[in-house]
Design a protein around this motif. Sequence first.
Motif, short mmCIF file in Angstrom:
data_model
loop_
_atom_site.label_atom_id
_atom_site.label_comp_id
_atom_site.label_asym_id
_atom_site.label_seq_id
_atom_site.Cartn_x
_atom_site.Cartn_y
_atom_site.Cartn_z
N ALA A 1 31.63 29.71 63.50
CA ALA A 1 32.25 30.85 64.20
C ALA A 1 31.46 31.21 65.45
N TYR A 2 30.14 31.16 65.36
CA TYR A 2 29.28 31.44 66.51
C TYR A 2 29.55 30.45 67.64
N ALA A 3 29.58 29.16 67.30
CA ALA A 3 29.82 28.13 68.31
C ALA A 3 31.20 28.29 68.93
N ALA A 4 32.20 28.63 68.12
CA ALA A 4 33.57 28.75 68.62
C ALA A 4 33.70 29.91 69.61
N VAL A 5 33.12 31.07 69.28
CA VAL A 5 33.27 32.22 70.17
C VAL A 5 32.47 32.03 71.45
N LEU B 1 6.78 33.89 71.11
CA LEU B 1 8.00 33.09 71.07
C LEU B 1 8.96 33.75 70.09
N HIS B 2 10.10 34.17 70.61
CA HIS B 2 11.12 34.80 69.79
C HIS B 2 12.20 33.78 69.48
N ARG B 3 12.35 33.46 68.21
CA ARG B 3 13.31 32.45 67.78
C ARG B 3 14.46 33.15 67.04
N LEU B 4 15.65 33.03 67.58
CA LEU B 4 16.84 33.60 66.95
C LEU B 4 17.66 32.47 66.34
N SER B 5 18.01 32.62 65.09
CA SER B 5 18.78 31.58 64.42
C SER B 5 19.94 32.21 63.66
N VAL B 6 21.11 31.62 63.83
CA VAL B 6 22.31 32.06 63.12
C VAL B 6 22.36 31.33 61.78
N PRO B 7 22.61 32.04 60.67
CA PRO B 7 22.72 31.35 59.38
C PRO B 7 23.74 30.22 59.43
N VAL B 8 23.47 29.17 58.67
CA VAL B 8 24.28 27.95 58.74
C VAL B 8 25.76 28.24 58.54
N GLU B 9 26.08 29.09 57.58
CA GLU B 9 27.49 29.33 57.27
C GLU B 9 28.23 30.06 58.38
N HIS B 10 27.51 30.68 59.29
CA HIS B 10 28.14 31.42 60.39
C HIS B 10 28.13 30.63 61.70
N ARG B 11 27.51 29.46 61.72
CA ARG B 11 27.37 28.71 62.98
C ARG B 11 28.70 28.21 63.54
N VAL C 1 28.31 38.48 64.48
CA VAL C 1 27.60 37.25 64.14
C VAL C 1 26.20 37.63 63.67
N PRO C 2 25.85 37.41 62.41
CA PRO C 2 24.49 37.73 61.95
C PRO C 2 23.47 36.77 62.54
N VAL C 3 22.27 37.26 62.73
CA VAL C 3 21.22 36.43 63.33
C VAL C 3 19.88 36.84 62.74
N GLU C 4 18.99 35.86 62.57
CA GLU C 4 17.65 36.10 62.08
C GLU C 4 16.67 35.98 63.23
N HIS C 5 15.71 36.90 63.29
CA HIS C 5 14.75 36.97 64.39
C HIS C 5 13.36 36.67 63.85
N GLU C 6 12.75 35.62 64.38
CA GLU C 6 11.41 35.22 63.96
C GLU C 6 10.47 35.25 65.16
N LEU C 7 9.34 35.88 65.01
CA LEU C 7 8.35 36.02 66.09
C LEU C 7 7.13 35.18 65.78
N THR C 8 6.72 34.37 66.75
CA THR C 8 5.51 33.56 66.64
C THR C 8 4.60 33.90 67.81
N THR C 9 3.32 34.10 67.55
CA THR C 9 2.34 34.36 68.61
C THR C 9 1.30 33.25 68.58
N GLY C 10 0.68 33.03 69.74
CA GLY C 10 -0.33 31.98 69.82
C GLY C 10 -1.15 32.13 71.07
N TYR D 1 25.82 25.13 71.68
CA TYR D 1 25.89 26.27 70.77
C TYR D 1 25.89 25.87 69.31
N ARG D 2 26.20 24.60 69.01
CA ARG D 2 26.40 24.21 67.62
C ARG D 2 25.15 24.38 66.78
#
Length: 217
Positions: free
Chosen positions: A108-112, A96-106, A79-88, A54-55
């Motif tokens: 808390a995200y990893a802990a929960v 391909l759906h890529r979800l990424s948690v902003p660095v400053e929230h990681r 927990v805020p998250v950014e959603h990026e879509l890539t097609t190919g 999770y880290r």
Amino acid sequence: MLSEPTTLLDRPRPSSPPPPLDWLTLADAFEVACMVRCTPPPAADVRRFDVDPYRGGVAEFNREDAAQRMRQLLGRLDVPVEHELTTGGLRRRFELHRLSVPVEHRPAYAAVLAAGWRQGRRELLGGPVPGASTARRIWRPRLAAAAWRAALLAGGRHVRRHCLGIRLADRDLAAVLVRGAALLEVPAALRPGSGCFLVSVPNGEHRTRITESAELG
């Protein structure tokens, strides 16, 4: 001159374990943790995944409904998250759906997620507790349904005429699914595959019970 005795108050105290999650938070955190464990880590996070899945704060899905479900759960966990879509692809298009948690929230995200996985796994793999509370009797099947919902959305489907299967690389999650199926009164089989584990349930009423239990109410 005699030195002053060292008192117990001078000794460092071990940190106390965090309090258990409430049932609602546990169900959401456990489901997200199961979804993350269903997917291979991004290439840049392979080594890190072996230590802490999770880290890294990144998960990739090839299904939009899986990405949307994870976004919904993380929103409920604040927990805020950014959603990026890539097609190919050319003849066969893919998403391909890529979800990424902003660095400053990681952290808390990893802990929960770590707490949700640890507590949820213990609830499902532990045997029946004599005199268990009403809440525990209600929520253990709900945790089982959450694990199967995560696997059906994010795991590798293995559909045959006689069974519905999920391919997983995570042995612990495979054990959780087998135990969860038992709590939902469905027989499940676990067998090793080529570089993975396959958890399957028979078609017919057993498959229907699993899929209906995993539906969002």
